[in-house]
Write an enzyme that holds these catalytic residues in place. Structure first.
Site, short mmCIF file in Angstrom:
data_model
loop_
_atom_site.label_atom_id
_atom_site.label_comp_id
_atom_site.label_asym_id
_atom_site.label_seq_id
_atom_site.Cartn_x
_atom_site.Cartn_y
_atom_site.Cartn_z
N ASP A 81 -1.61 -112.41 -10.76
CA ASP A 81 -1.03 -112.77 -9.45
C ASP A 81 -1.88 -113.92 -8.91
OD1 ASP A 81 0.21 -112.73 -6.94
OD2 ASP A 81 -0.71 -110.86 -6.27
N ARG B 181 14.56 -108.72 -10.00
CA ARG B 181 14.47 -108.42 -8.57
C ARG B 181 15.87 -108.13 -8.03
NH1 ARG B 181 10.08 -110.17 -5.71
NH2 ARG B 181 10.95 -108.73 -4.19
N CYS C 104 4.24 -112.16 -10.87
CA CYS C 104 5.26 -111.92 -9.85
C CYS C 104 5.87 -113.22 -9.33
CB CYS C 104 4.63 -111.13 -8.70
SG CYS C 104 3.13 -111.90 -8.04
N HIS D 18 3.62 -104.22 -2.79
CA HIS D 18 4.84 -104.96 -3.10
C HIS D 18 5.72 -104.09 -4.01
CE1 HIS D 18 7.54 -108.21 -3.25
NE2 HIS D 18 6.84 -109.12 -3.91
N GLN E 157 8.78 -105.55 -6.07
CA GLN E 157 8.35 -106.35 -7.22
C GLN E 157 8.13 -105.45 -8.43
OE1 GLN E 157 7.74 -109.84 -7.50
NE2 GLN E 157 7.65 -109.25 -9.65
N ARG F 220 9.06 -108.06 5.43
CA ARG F 220 7.92 -108.70 4.76
C ARG F 220 6.90 -109.00 5.85
NH1 ARG F 220 7.40 -113.21 0.07
NH2 ARG F 220 7.90 -111.30 -1.05
N1 CP Z 1 7.56 -112.37 -6.14
C1 CP Z 1 7.96 -112.61 -4.88
O1 CP Z 1 7.97 -111.72 -4.03
O2 CP Z 1 8.38 -113.89 -4.64
P1 CP Z 1 8.67 -114.51 -3.20
O3 CP Z 1 7.36 -114.54 -2.46
O4 CP Z 1 9.21 -115.89 -3.49
O5 CP Z 1 9.66 -113.65 -2.49
N1 NVA Z 2 -0.13 -111.50 -3.76
C1 NVA Z 2 0.90 -112.46 -3.42
C2 NVA Z 2 2.23 -112.01 -3.94
C3 NVA Z 2 3.37 -112.96 -3.67
C4 NVA Z 2 4.68 -112.44 -4.15
C5 NVA Z 2 0.91 -112.66 -1.92
O1 NVA Z 2 0.80 -111.66 -1.20
O2 NVA Z 2 1.01 -113.79 -1.47
#
Ligand code: CP
Ligand code: NVA
Length: 299
Positions: free
Chosen positions: A219, A286, A258, A133, A136, A106
């Site tokens: 989102d 997930r 998400c 993502h 997701q 990440r």
């Molecule tokens: N949707 C998602 O990726 O959640 P987190 O940021 O909590 O991992």
């Molecule tokens: N767009 C958001 C998604 C979180 C799962 C972010 O990048 O923070």
């Protein structure tokens, strides 16, 4: 599958058949836990989770999936700094490949994941970057299939920031003959070239996107790493909230997010807690989608 998928960096480069194979296995494992518990394909294997940003769902669902498959996960969080800071990504990738059987990353920069995959000798999975993502969206496709019975020829309306989650939706949906209508404020839309090449439809008003939609998706207005823009973004996105008035134009649609959600900003409590909402099914899936992904990539 015609060739064995090695990494999951972007849904852009994954075929419809490969996505379907993941979704089929995810559904089968969800129905029948004995199928993976009795044959722990990650026994003796380890998965490294390298996260430059916070996470609840992605971290927990990957760690639980690895445990359910008989493996070990090792979490390296934000305290380790950004990937590539302490040493070159090539040295990290080649060293860690000697211990690990897969990487989940990440990151801020999408290129960090691409670079890791270039040098790692084990599968690399994108657990969110500033651009995409994909994990997701695998869970979301599973959720849509459960609720609507199909992922082909549906209409999805995305209201909000044309960012990582929306981009991965844009990568996936057209592969199934499905439409993505996106409504974002001026300055928060995709580049025209991406809109054209991906085959999605950009509209100005949220109400024009949600009409006849099977899915209404949003989102956060301020993604991780954009915190210093939060004030400006809240002002810019005011007319892009999913509330009862907007959702009344799509009475049969499911509502998706998400998560994490900012209740009162991109969606109201009555929408996220309401009968059209499937947000916790997305969160649950997930686990199933990633367990299937790990089974296919690592075993
Ligand atoms: N949707 C998602 O990726 O959640 P987190 O940021 O909590 O991992
Ligand atoms: N767009 C958001 C998604 C979180 C799962 C972010 O990048 O923070």
């Amino acid at each position: 599958m015609s060739h064995k998928m090695r990494d999951l960096i972007s849904l852009d480069s994954v075929s419809a058949a490969e996505i379907m194979a993941i979704l089929d296995l995810a559904a089968q494992q969800k129905r029948d836990p004995e199928s993976y518990l009795s044959r722990p394909v990650l026994r003796g294997k380890a998965v490294g989770l390298f996260f430059e940003k916070a996470s609840l769902r992605t971290r927990l669902s990957f760690e639980v999936a690895v445990a359910q498959l008989g493996g070990t996960s090792i979490y390296v969080g934000q305290e380790a700094g950004r990937i590539g800071e302490r040493e070159a990504i090539v040295d990290m990738a080649k060293s860690a490949s000697r211990y690990l059987d897969a990487f989940v990353l990440r990151t801020f920069k999408d290129e960090t994941i691409v670079e890791m995959a270039r040098h790692a000798t084990k599968p690399v999975i994108n657990g969110l970057s500033d651009k995409q993502h994909p994990c997701q969206i695998l869970a979301d496709l599973q959720t849509i299939r459960e609720r609507l019975g199909r992922i082909e020829k549906i209409k999805v309306a995305f209201i909000g920031d044309s960012n990582n989650v929306c981009r991965s939706l844009a990568h996936a949906l057209p592969k199934f003959g499905s439409q993505l209508f996106v409504a974002s404020p001026h300055g928060y839309t995709f580049a025209p070239g991406f809109v054209k090449s991906s085959g999605i439809t950009q509209v100005a008003a949220p109400v024009d996107a949600v009409k006849d939609a099977d899915v209404v998706y949003t989102d956060t207005w301020t993604s991780m790493g954009q915190e210093n823009e939060a004030h400006k973004r809240r002002a810019m996105f005011q007319d892009y909230q999913i509330n009862a008035a907007l959702l009344s134009h799509a009475p049969k649609a499911i509502f998706m997010h998400c998560l994490p959600a900012h209740r009162g900003d991109e969606c109201t409590d009555d929408v996220i807690d309401g009968p059209q909402s499937v947000v916790y099914d997305q969160a649950e899936n997930r686990l199933h989608a990633q367990r299937a992904l790990l089974t296919l990539l690592v075993s």
